[in-house]
Design a protein around this motif. Sequence first.
Motif, PDB file in Angstrom:
ATOM      1  N   ILE A 185      -6.604   4.150 -11.091  1.00 34.27           N
ATOM      2  CA  ILE A 185      -7.294   2.814 -11.176  1.00 34.27           C
ATOM      3  C   ILE A 185      -7.651   2.379  -9.553  1.00 34.27           C
ATOM      4  CG2 ILE A 185      -6.453   0.358 -11.488  1.00 34.27           C
ATOM      5  CD1 ILE A 185      -4.753   1.173 -13.866  1.00 34.27           C
ATOM      6  N   SER A 186      -6.703   2.562  -8.856  1.00 35.58           N
ATOM      7  CA  SER A 186      -7.038   2.408  -7.615  1.00 35.58           C
ATOM      8  C   SER A 186      -8.555   2.862  -6.809  1.00 35.58           C
ATOM      9  CB  SER A 186      -5.975   2.828  -6.321  1.00 35.58           C
ATOM     10  OG  SER A 186      -4.624   2.331  -6.725  1.00 35.58           O
ATOM     11  N   ARG A 187      -8.684   4.092  -7.470  1.00 35.50           N
ATOM     12  CA  ARG A 187     -10.009   4.789  -6.965  1.00 35.50           C
ATOM     13  C   ARG A 187     -11.070   3.994  -7.882  1.00 35.50           C
ATOM     14  NH1 ARG A 187      -6.501   7.247  -4.838  1.00 35.50           N
ATOM     15  NH2 ARG A 187      -6.737   5.271  -3.562  1.00 35.50           N
ATOM     16  N   MET A 188     -11.107   3.792  -9.017  1.00 37.62           N
ATOM     17  CA  MET A 188     -11.862   3.084  -9.765  1.00 37.62           C
ATOM     18  C   MET A 188     -12.219   1.526  -9.129  1.00 37.62           C
ATOM     19  SD  MET A 188     -11.717   3.828 -13.776  1.00 37.62           S
ATOM     20  CE  MET A 188      -9.714   3.427 -13.999  1.00 37.62           C
ATOM     21  N   ASP A 257     -14.770  -2.085 -17.893  1.00 36.44           N
ATOM     22  CA  ASP A 257     -14.755  -0.722 -18.342  1.00 36.44           C
ATOM     23  C   ASP A 257     -13.576  -0.089 -17.606  1.00 36.44           C
ATOM     24  OD1 ASP A 257     -16.887  -0.790 -20.011  1.00 36.44           O
ATOM     25  OD2 ASP A 257     -18.372  -0.279 -18.843  1.00 36.44           O
ATOM     26  N   LEU A 258     -13.381  -0.278 -16.448  1.00 37.15           N
ATOM     27  CA  LEU A 258     -12.309   0.164 -15.560  1.00 37.15           C
ATOM     28  C   LEU A 258     -10.881   0.016 -16.472  1.00 37.15           C
ATOM     29  CD1 LEU A 258     -11.333  -0.755 -12.087  1.00 37.15           C
ATOM     30  CD2 LEU A 258      -9.634  -1.083 -13.492  1.00 37.15           C
ATOM     31  N   ARG A 259     -10.569  -1.265 -16.988  1.00 38.27           N
ATOM     32  CA  ARG A 259      -9.366  -1.341 -17.848  1.00 38.27           C
ATOM     33  C   ARG A 259      -9.436  -0.398 -18.946  1.00 38.27           C
ATOM     34  NH1 ARG A 259     -10.189  -5.371 -14.340  1.00 38.27           N
ATOM     35  NH2 ARG A 259      -8.332  -6.784 -14.067  1.00 38.27           N
ATOM     36  N   PHE A 293      -9.673  -6.483  -6.861  1.00 37.01           N
ATOM     37  CA  PHE A 293      -8.763  -5.246  -5.922  1.00 37.01           C
ATOM     38  C   PHE A 293      -7.496  -5.853  -5.434  1.00 37.01           C
ATOM     39  CE2 PHE A 293      -7.598  -2.670  -2.240  1.00 37.01           C
ATOM     40  CZ  PHE A 293      -7.997  -1.657  -2.653  1.00 37.01           C
ATOM     41  N   GLU A 294      -7.717  -7.186  -5.169  1.00 34.12           N
ATOM     42  CA  GLU A 294      -6.563  -7.889  -4.537  1.00 34.12           C
ATOM     43  C   GLU A 294      -5.302  -8.057  -5.567  1.00 34.12           C
ATOM     44  OE1 GLU A 294      -7.680 -11.510  -2.697  1.00 34.12           O
ATOM     45  OE2 GLU A 294      -8.746 -10.663  -1.094  1.00 34.12           O
ATOM     46  N   ALA A 295      -5.845  -8.365  -7.067  1.00 33.38           N
ATOM     47  CA  ALA A 295      -5.203  -8.502  -8.004  1.00 33.38           C
ATOM     48  C   ALA A 295      -4.487  -7.131  -8.250  1.00 33.38           C
ATOM     49  CB  ALA A 295      -5.704  -9.016  -8.966  1.00 33.38           C
ATOM     50  N   TRP A 296      -5.021  -6.017  -8.084  1.00 34.97           N
ATOM     51  CA  TRP A 296      -4.445  -4.886  -8.363  1.00 34.97           C
ATOM     52  C   TRP A 296      -3.448  -4.232  -7.161  1.00 34.97           C
ATOM     53  CZ3 TRP A 296      -2.983  -1.666 -11.601  1.00 34.97           C
ATOM     54  CH2 TRP A 296      -2.709  -0.213 -11.120  1.00 34.97           C
TER      55      TRP A 296
END
Length: 316
Positions: A185-188, A257-259, A293-296
């Motif tokens: 997920i970080s890479r996406m 789509d990431l999710r 990205f901040e939320a992740w």
Amino acid sequence: MLSVKCRSCGGEMAVDSSGGLYCGYCGAKYEFSDRDLTEYRAFRGKMLEYLRAIHDRKTDGAGQEDELWKNAETVTFKAKDGSNITVRYLYDQEDEGVRSYLTRKSALYVFPEGKSALAEQTLRNIRSLEFPPADVKGLSDAFPKLSGRYELADGGVLLAFERQDNLFPLAMFGSLRPEHVAWVISRMENICCVLQYSSLVHGAISEESLWINPISHHAVLMGHWWDAQPINAAAGTLKGAVQSLLGVDSAKKDLKDLRKTANRVLGMKREDAPQALTEFLAGSPAADAFADFEAWDQVIEKGFGGRRFAKMGIDI
């Protein structure tokens, strides 16, 4: 790898994270028969042996692919100049009539006659990517790098992109444990930030289009670049209009789509996932990729206690 056609629509089916078959075109699902499973289990066994090897040995992975390549198949294409292009490949799949091949040093995409324009669109879209002036994270390495373009005798086009050792389509790994899904997920998220910075919508982030390196935790958004569009243009297309009617914000499609991709890859390991991860995957994306990205980052802190390197092993 096993290739099975959908009995409903004729599309090529893929192995999902639970070990069954699903059709990305019509959504049909089937279970393997014992006969179907033989080839898949053999290849899957080789993948697990490969992961065990890179986990148990203090190595950068060099030479660990050799056992996998004993399963390689061969295909030959006729070039426009009359020469033969013979390819040994470990994995192949078809996406909207474009067939891709994983070879030892390349990711190949073969655009048949009638779809050669998609090859040119693929190259234009990749060339339109923009990166921050100080790309200290090496974000450009998360995107395809062309190594060759070949005209085929049948009017098709073959594009070859660089492939580093130990880089494979995410679809080859089956279900992953939550800590491994987290780094994917970080890479996406990084990739989506570059797309946002470039004002692009890729539109097809999936287990097939995303390739990962389980040793270095590197990822490349390798596939399905022919449908990428500028964010504003995407909303004005027929596909964008249909998505709008379905309540899909084209500017957020990559984040959705990431999710979806992470949810499918989590698969059978979902019960082991921290609540922060499952809530993130079930929730709506933030306003843009940078906010997402901040939320992740918050999920990493709350759900995993911060960033740490989790080595992929046999228990995936």
